[in-house]
Scaffold this active site. Structure first.
Site, PDB file in Angstrom:
ATOM      1  N   ARG A  17       3.558 -53.939 -27.521  1.00  0.00           N
ATOM      2  CA  ARG A  17       3.161 -52.817 -26.668  1.00  0.00           C
ATOM      3  C   ARG A  17       4.171 -51.684 -26.756  1.00  0.00           C
ATOM      4  O   ARG A  17       3.844 -50.535 -26.488  1.00  0.00           O
ATOM      5  CB  ARG A  17       3.047 -53.297 -25.222  1.00  0.00           C
ATOM      6  CG  ARG A  17       1.901 -52.657 -24.518  1.00  0.00           C
ATOM      7  CD  ARG A  17       1.571 -53.357 -23.242  1.00  0.00           C
ATOM      8  NE  ARG A  17       2.698 -53.338 -22.340  1.00  0.00           N
ATOM      9  CZ  ARG A  17       2.751 -54.009 -21.199  1.00  0.00           C
ATOM     10  NH1 ARG A  17       1.720 -54.773 -20.852  1.00  0.00           N
ATOM     11  NH2 ARG A  17       3.780 -53.952 -20.412  1.00  0.00           N
ATOM     12  N   CYS A  49       9.781 -62.114 -27.857  1.00  0.00           N
ATOM     13  CA  CYS A  49      10.022 -63.428 -27.244  1.00  0.00           C
ATOM     14  C   CYS A  49       9.097 -64.483 -27.837  1.00  0.00           C
ATOM     15  O   CYS A  49       9.535 -65.546 -28.276  1.00  0.00           O
ATOM     16  CB  CYS A  49       9.806 -63.351 -25.724  1.00  0.00           C
ATOM     17  SG  CYS A  49      11.115 -62.433 -24.886  1.00  0.00           S
ATOM     18  N   GLU A  56       8.015 -71.822 -20.965  1.00  0.00           N
ATOM     19  CA  GLU A  56       6.755 -71.500 -21.625  1.00  0.00           C
ATOM     20  C   GLU A  56       6.142 -72.751 -22.236  1.00  0.00           C
ATOM     21  O   GLU A  56       6.825 -73.552 -22.861  1.00  0.00           O
ATOM     22  CB  GLU A  56       6.983 -70.457 -22.728  1.00  0.00           C
ATOM     23  CG  GLU A  56       7.455 -69.101 -22.207  1.00  0.00           C
ATOM     24  CD  GLU A  56       6.385 -68.382 -21.408  1.00  0.00           C
ATOM     25  OE1 GLU A  56       5.191 -68.766 -21.506  1.00  0.00           O
ATOM     26  OE2 GLU A  56       6.742 -67.431 -20.682  1.00  0.00           O
ATOM     27  N   HIS A 110      11.325 -67.795 -19.944  1.00  0.00           N
ATOM     28  CA  HIS A 110      11.463 -66.411 -19.504  1.00  0.00           C
ATOM     29  C   HIS A 110      12.221 -66.348 -18.182  1.00  0.00           C
ATOM     30  O   HIS A 110      12.059 -67.219 -17.319  1.00  0.00           O
ATOM     31  CB  HIS A 110      10.090 -65.748 -19.349  1.00  0.00           C
ATOM     32  CG  HIS A 110       9.630 -65.040 -20.582  1.00  0.00           C
ATOM     33  ND1 HIS A 110       8.550 -65.447 -21.321  1.00  0.00           N
ATOM     34  CD2 HIS A 110      10.131 -63.942 -21.219  1.00  0.00           C
ATOM     35  CE1 HIS A 110       8.391 -64.626 -22.349  1.00  0.00           C
ATOM     36  NE2 HIS A 110       9.333 -63.708 -22.313  1.00  0.00           N
TER      37      HIS A 110
END
Lengths: 215, 215, 215, 215
Positions: free
Chosen positions: A91, A144, A81, A167
């Site tokens: 979510r 994360c 990332e 990831h």
């Protein structure tokens, strides 16, 4: 004095019973990469608590380099990332039932931190080893990204400790019942993280390679 | 004194002959939304120059609100962007032939700026109007993100002017020869931007709605 | 005597409240395309019954050409189908609650029938009109394929009546709450089916154009 | 007399230097599965010639069961194919430079043949072994479908020899430079084909399981 790499993985979440990030970290625990020894640490998939436990591990281990790993369903590659952003926007609920919406991770903290790991060199090393890899421009807005932002905030004044996040795809056994879902076996993921860590140790300045996105 | 919304779109790039962002901006030029009049402005798809021209337009028009639009091939929805990051990393050359790799947009600028437009309210308004929409967590690292970051940097001390960015899908005529590529016709895109602007005018505080991503 | 095109669409299914296929068919009802008049017919999303009603409509209308339309979530384009296969294998129940698994549609019928419409010419015409389109190699194994196979079986000895099937994307209002789901507005879908029908009338022999898939 | 399984793979094509299908077949050559021995055979990626060589191999080996393997870029799973259709429609040239458009494979042959392997049982066995798998409704229209159709045509009157086709994902080393492209390592692919062959030997009648597609 021993030189250490701190490598973290998460508990399973979102209805899964395993999480590749912890299995990979565990598999590399004790390995020597460059001239440093990997220390694996498991983190809960819980806003707040995950960051506190990471902070305690950094204080205890005093590593040279920290790489936090996390699971990203839907991705086909290992993706270092580029940037962590200062927002929690969940979510689904975390493992403690919390589901923050549009909350700052650090009140009055900067909007974002860039990774201090050489993401281009890590991707290049993984591709050379035959492991699918790509730079990612977003770590999402769940636990994360929360841990990644917390890590970079913690390291913001310690120039000697570099840190970042990567990831990982699902494992085939997670994807087996979900048509169209990409996956990558554990051995391949472990191999990828191993060479990515070696590249991170070797490159204090990142390589001048492409890895952007049009939008 | 006239209240104005500045709405920008880009020139075509990357081998395309049209760009939905400029066609949409043009279509809304002169419309009154809320109690403000839309002023459309075309920007070149060129690093640096695009930001300068946007800055000049903001100085000339003194708008209440700025929304920059851009094209995002591969997206099926109108996507208000949450955050602009301080990096140019071009996968292709811009229209002047420049292709910066990992360059800061503003030297010593902050890593990112959040949009000051209510992205959740904009998405909710578009969905209610039957237009596919979603919050996006990344504006990429090409000229779109460059302009978005430049805009938010320019507005960082002007609390009265709000600004943000929205990516648009391809038009059907652009997607017609590319199997699997999503698209949305101009009329639908115009309708979506219209209600998104109305929502942006109406909501100084964003709605408390989900719109995050797991990773 | 009036020359007729029979154009069918389905009832909504799978939790949806509308189905683009019926809205498109309805919109074209009564239009003259080539020298034939479009007659729209709605079919239930029910195995068996859908085919019986189509057969009755063919007997009643004595059309020159039959195009059955159906909805395909996940597709970004209008996709004329190349082939219908002799199997019902339902992932969800139909509107009457039936969910056949691996049943022949016609016992001892051939494994498949090819469309007798010029699918390449239809795709070319739609693309020229700016409507996203592609040949599809599979109509699935649900009620759409069932009706398509039943139609081609019915027409197998009537050389004068040509027939086929085309899948349509979701409408934007169906896709609005489903991130990443492609869609296309009704006006665009109607325009696409109109020019596809005109191409089907004009080309008894299909154009020699690409439209295959690697696998 | 030795009982044999004939397992074929293809040469590399389309700019690739390896093809997982041949690597998998080679890896299983000589293994005993059920009470039969696997015989691997490489086929050229050439229309016509691939089928002739497969026919010669069937004549020479007199296998109980034939499984042809092929590569499918873009797929995340091992996908047993349900049906082969009577058409060559090549999006790219084969390895001999031929690119047929809409040609029948067997003039006046049936439109399609169904696999005589138990595709549902094969998918179930692979998933149970943690290998991503799904039934596919289309083998495309390139050399893979060509060989599959040719095989089923050859076996149409030999009730004792069962045959079918399975597509395989890219290998990680093929996907490494292609962002977003799914892949699966060789060991995983070999494990999947092994249990799929065992399931094919064990199940003369397929399992009554779902595996359809809506469209």
């Amino acid at each position: 004095m021993t030189r250490r790499i701190l490598l973290t993985g998460f508990d399973a979440f979102g209805g899964e019973v395993i999480n590749p990030s912890w299995l990979v970290a565990q598999a590399l625990h004790g390995e020597v990469i460059g001239d440093a020894t990997v220390v694996a640490q498991r983190l809960p998939c819980v806003f707040g608590q995950a960051s506190s436990e990471l902070q305690a591990a950094v204080a205890a281990q005093r590593p040279l380099l920290v790489l936090a790993l996390g699971q990203a369903a839907g991705r086909a590659e290992l993706t270092p990332e580029r940037v962590a952003i200062n927002v929690d926007d969940a979510r689904i609920a975390d493992n403690a039932g919390a589901q923050p919406l549009d909350c700052a991770i650090v009140a009055r903290g900067p909007a974002a931190y860039f990774s201090t790991l050489p993401v281009k060199a890590m991707v290049a090393a993984m591709r050379q080893a035959g492991v699918p890899a790509a730079v990612s421009q977003t770590a999402g807005t769940f636990v994360c990204n929360h841990v990644f932002y917390g890590l970079m905030h913690m390291l913001r004044r310690r120039r000697t400790v570099r840190g970042g996040f990567m990831h990982l795809p699902l494992l085939p056994e997670q994807a087996a019942g979900k048509p169209g879902q990409p996956s990558l076996p554990l051995a391949q993921q472990v191999a990828g993280v191993r060479v990515a860590l070696a590249a991170a140790c070797a490159h204090r300045i990142d390589l001048h390679l492409g890895g952007g996105a049009l939008g």
